[in-house]
Design an enzyme around this catalytic site. Sequence first.
Site, PDB file in Angstrom:
ATOM      1  N   LEU A  58      66.691  56.939  49.509  1.00  0.00           N
ATOM      2  CA  LEU A  58      65.781  57.952  48.986  1.00  0.00           C
ATOM      3  C   LEU A  58      66.187  58.191  47.541  1.00  0.00           C
ATOM      4  O   LEU A  58      67.383  58.263  47.233  1.00  0.00           O
ATOM      5  CB  LEU A  58      65.888  59.266  49.770  1.00  0.00           C
ATOM      6  CG  LEU A  58      65.414  59.281  51.227  1.00  0.00           C
ATOM      7  CD1 LEU A  58      65.641  60.675  51.821  1.00  0.00           C
ATOM      8  CD2 LEU A  58      63.936  58.906  51.336  1.00  0.00           C
ATOM      9  N   ASP A  59      65.212  58.309  46.654  1.00  0.00           N
ATOM     10  CA  ASP A  59      65.521  58.639  45.267  1.00  0.00           C
ATOM     11  C   ASP A  59      66.294  59.945  45.215  1.00  0.00           C
ATOM     12  O   ASP A  59      66.130  60.818  46.079  1.00  0.00           O
ATOM     13  CB  ASP A  59      64.231  58.803  44.448  1.00  0.00           C
ATOM     14  CG  ASP A  59      63.372  57.550  44.463  1.00  0.00           C
ATOM     15  OD1 ASP A  59      63.947  56.455  44.555  1.00  0.00           O
ATOM     16  OD2 ASP A  59      62.147  57.684  44.370  1.00  0.00           O
ATOM     17  N   ALA A  60      67.102  60.120  44.182  1.00  0.00           N
ATOM     18  CA  ALA A  60      67.889  61.350  44.048  1.00  0.00           C
ATOM     19  C   ALA A  60      67.034  62.612  44.135  1.00  0.00           C
ATOM     20  O   ALA A  60      67.424  63.571  44.815  1.00  0.00           O
ATOM     21  CB  ALA A  60      68.691  61.326  42.749  1.00  0.00           C
ATOM     22  N   ARG A 161      55.454  57.341  44.653  1.00  0.00           N
ATOM     23  CA  ARG A 161      55.275  57.938  43.341  1.00  0.00           C
ATOM     24  C   ARG A 161      54.387  57.074  42.450  1.00  0.00           C
ATOM     25  O   ARG A 161      53.480  57.567  41.770  1.00  0.00           O
ATOM     26  CB  ARG A 161      56.650  58.147  42.692  1.00  0.00           C
ATOM     27  CG  ARG A 161      57.518  59.112  43.481  1.00  0.00           C
ATOM     28  CD  ARG A 161      58.992  59.025  43.117  1.00  0.00           C
ATOM     29  NE  ARG A 161      59.232  59.446  41.745  1.00  0.00           N
ATOM     30  CZ  ARG A 161      60.457  59.514  41.216  1.00  0.00           C
ATOM     31  NH1 ARG A 161      61.511  59.202  41.953  1.00  0.00           N
ATOM     32  NH2 ARG A 161      60.619  59.921  39.969  1.00  0.00           N
TER      33      ARG A 161
END
Length: 234
Positions: A58-60, A161
């Site tokens: 997961l992205d930060a 995104r």
Amino acid sequence: MIPFKILFQDENFFAIDKPAGFFVHPPELSPYPVPREKICLYHLRKHFNQEVFPVHRLDAPTSGVLLFATSRDSARELNRLFAERKMQKTYQAVVRGFVEDEGRIELPLEINDGKEIVEASTLYKRLGAVELPFPVGKKYPTARYSWVEVQPVTGRWHQIRRHFDRIAHPLLGDIDHGDSHHNRFFRDHLGIKGLCLKATSLRMISPWSQQEVTIQADPCEKWDRIQKLFSQQS
């Protein structure tokens, strides 16, 4: 004491509820040093006193369900489920504008620094919509937003995104692909900070027990605020 909750655990794998701002492992290309206190692997290896293996990322800035294996063999088996698209991941997001009630985004995405184009597919359905009487960005007299449930069919870098940005409905709080005017409005006027993207659940058939396993993230203050915002209209 680890700074996040363990949602599920057995002898082969476990899942945590990753807070926004935490990295899965030390970032390779970060322009600034990331303290180990913000790295999930540091906390988990210390907590379990053993090696653990991230199965996906997961992205930060993204929060929610994050899966780890307790051995290389277990990681290999779970990676197989991802490769065969037998791991169902569900997210929630807030995007600019009104999207259709449901849809499928089929747009190829660049990987490997744009050197390769690969297929990418994302399913979504709208959970709610709201129109606020503020001329954010000064192009329209009101600000419209959609709350969506998202299921990525493929798993590309920043897929959700980038896909919503490509159809002119960028995610709120997205610094890389979003709209700075609306990001600022959400942060400063509505008090909703950061990326509005959460991995809410993960579902699979366990390769070991052959039973269905569903892991869900806990409610949190940020998403309670978002739900309250969209309860104004439907």
